[in-house]
Design a protein around this motif. Structure first.
Motif, short mmCIF file in Angstrom:
data_model
loop_
_atom_site.label_atom_id
_atom_site.label_comp_id
_atom_site.label_asym_id
_atom_site.label_seq_id
_atom_site.Cartn_x
_atom_site.Cartn_y
_atom_site.Cartn_z
N PHE A 53 0.99 -1.61 0.03
CA PHE A 53 0.16 -0.27 0.33
C PHE A 53 1.12 1.19 0.37
N ALA A 54 0.35 2.05 -0.72
CA ALA A 54 0.95 3.66 -0.46
C ALA A 54 0.35 4.71 -0.03
N TYR A 55 0.75 5.51 1.36
CA TYR A 55 -0.33 6.24 2.30
C TYR A 55 -0.07 7.92 2.04
N VAL A 56 -0.93 8.76 1.26
CA VAL A 56 -1.02 10.28 0.76
C VAL A 56 -1.64 10.79 1.38
N PHE A 57 -0.59 11.76 1.90
CA PHE A 57 -1.12 12.52 2.85
C PHE A 57 -2.35 13.95 2.52
N THR A 66 -5.21 8.67 2.66
CA THR A 66 -5.17 8.22 1.39
C THR A 66 -4.64 6.48 1.30
N VAL A 67 -5.43 5.68 1.49
CA VAL A 67 -4.72 3.93 0.96
C VAL A 67 -4.66 4.03 -0.69
N VAL A 68 -3.65 3.54 -0.65
CA VAL A 68 -3.89 3.01 -2.16
C VAL A 68 -3.61 2.20 -2.20
N ASP A 69 -3.91 1.32 -2.37
CA ASP A 69 -3.62 -0.65 -3.07
C ASP A 69 -2.76 -0.55 -4.11
N LEU A 70 -1.33 -0.86 -4.64
CA LEU A 70 -0.31 -0.48 -5.36
C LEU A 70 -0.55 -1.88 -6.42
N ILE A 71 -0.69 -3.00 -5.78
CA ILE A 71 -1.37 -3.83 -6.65
C ILE A 71 -2.13 -4.45 -7.75
N ASN A 72 -3.33 -3.56 -6.84
CA ASN A 72 -4.74 -3.24 -8.11
C ASN A 72 -4.51 -1.91 -8.45
N ARG A 73 -3.67 -0.90 -8.33
CA ARG A 73 -3.52 0.22 -9.02
C ARG A 73 -5.01 0.35 -8.82
N ARG A 74 -5.66 0.60 -7.51
CA ARG A 74 -6.94 1.30 -6.96
C ARG A 74 -6.66 1.80 -5.61
N VAL A 75 -7.71 3.27 -5.55
CA VAL A 75 -8.45 4.00 -3.99
C VAL A 75 -8.87 3.05 -3.21
N VAL A 76 -7.90 2.43 -2.44
CA VAL A 76 -9.13 1.30 -0.99
C VAL A 76 -10.02 2.80 -0.25
N GLY A 77 -8.86 4.05 0.49
CA GLY A 77 -10.31 4.33 0.74
C GLY A 77 -9.13 5.51 1.47
N ASP A 78 -10.63 6.66 2.26
CA ASP A 78 -9.10 7.46 3.39
C ASP A 78 -9.71 6.89 4.93
N VAL A 79 -8.54 7.71 5.72
CA VAL A 79 -8.17 7.45 6.59
C VAL A 79 -8.46 8.62 7.87
N ASP A 80 -9.18 9.33 7.95
CA ASP A 80 -9.23 10.32 8.55
C ASP A 80 -7.95 10.27 10.08
N ILE A 81 -7.62 11.81 10.29
CA ILE A 81 -6.79 11.71 11.48
C ILE A 81 -6.52 12.79 11.78
N PRO A 82 -7.41 13.65 12.00
CA PRO A 82 -7.76 15.59 12.08
C PRO A 82 -6.92 15.66 13.62
N GLY A 83 -6.35 16.92 13.19
CA GLY A 83 -5.27 17.48 14.16
C GLY A 83 -3.83 17.08 14.19
N CYS A 84 -3.51 15.75 12.81
CA CYS A 84 -2.93 15.27 13.19
C CYS A 84 -2.28 15.22 11.06
N VAL A 85 -0.33 14.77 11.43
CA VAL A 85 -0.05 15.09 10.04
C VAL A 85 0.50 13.45 9.64
#
Length: 305
Positions: A53-57, A66-85
């Protein structure tokens, strides 16, 4: 990308390149125009520990990953991290993010890359008085974050959640000022005396590591933390287990970016103000050569292979 140069419809993509040829081999569209558009930082784009997976801030200004599946080359979904980086990969799966309250949040992902849990540490970083650089060197799964006032904060990323370790000062003696002799009193003959003073971490890409587990830190002689991004002219080689400065490598000019290559006899690469690269023997500090110069665009990052 914008449909009309600098305006119009915005499309964010994850571009895929062949490292051997630098030819682009594909891309994954990132929906929503959420990707954080900032100066390049390693934590803004990371691969998972198993590189599936790749993680895009993202910053909209709400923060997420945003979590990206690099094997299937598609976006899995987003994870909220309020107040964080950022997103630093956890060895057991998932990622950790630094937060504005001085803590760190760990996000656990399942086998498909979907959020399976989240936990927050107690605050440990004194952001008001001694903030951390968010650009660590990671050795054997332990991230070493320099602080503005000259400490190293350890964070262990080897488990399912980040474990905050100790914070310890970087200690190294400054050379004693040269003794004044008779000729030093004569203008134009005596050598300029080293005023001494402390050194603090400074630079944009200011920390690196080698295969022997040594930490490399760019430093600057200064009396203030306000020039923390300016860069420096000396690299400290630190044994993080002994918490001791093993060597001090003098650069040929101020640098904002450093990187160390792999291997038993690694190279230290430093970016000069004219955009040339100085190459040194990392074990000894011996100057090897200078590459390039007068590049039109300033490199944002140097990545060793």
């Amino acid at each position: 990308f914008y449909s009309r140069g600098h305006r119009g419809v915005r499309t964010d993509v994850l571009s895929i390149y062949d490292k051997a040829t630098l030819n682009q081999t594909g891309e994954i569209v990132l929906p929503g125009g959420k990707r954080a558009q900032t100066l390049t930082e390693a934590g803004a784009f990371q691969l998972s520990a198993d590189e599936r997976f790749a993680y895009v801030f993202n910053f909209t200004p709400a923060s997420s990953v945003t979590v990206v599946d690099l094997i299937n080359r598609r976006v899995v979904g987003d994870v909220d991290i309020p107040g964080c980086v950022h997103a630093f990969a956890l060895k057991a799966g998932g990622f950790a993010s630094l937060c504005g309250n001085g803590g760190i949040v760990s996000t656990k992902l399942d086998a498909a890359g979907r959020q399976a849990g989240q936990s927050m540490s107690a605050p440990f970083s004194d952001i008001d008085n001694d903030p951390m650089f968010t650009r660590p060197a990671i050795i054997d799964g332990v991230a070493y974050f320099p602080t503005y006032k000259g400490k190293i904060q350890e964070i262990d990323l080897n488990g399912e959640a980040a474990v905050v370790g100790e914070s310890w000062p970087i200690a190294a003696e400054e050379p004693a000022p040269a003794k004044k002799g008779f000729f030093s009193k004569i203008p134009g003959i005596g050598k300029k005396e080293d005023a001494g003073g402390k050194r603090l971490p400074s630079g944009w890409q200011l920390a690196s590591k080698d295969d022997a587990g040594r930490l490399y830190l760019l430093t600057r002689k200064t009396d203030t933390i306000d020039d923390h991004d300016t860069g420096g002219d000396e690299v400290w080689v630190i044994d993080p287990k002994a918490r001791k400065v093993m060597n001090r490598l003098k650069l040929r000019s101020d640098s904002q970016l450093i990187e160390v290559t792999g291997g038993a006899d690694p190279y230290l690469v430093a970016l000069n103000p004219d955009m040339s690269l100085d190459v040194f023997k990392a074990n000894t500090g011996e100057f090897v050569r200078r590459i390039g110069g007068q590049i039109v665009m300033s490199p944002f990052a140097i990545i060793a292979d």
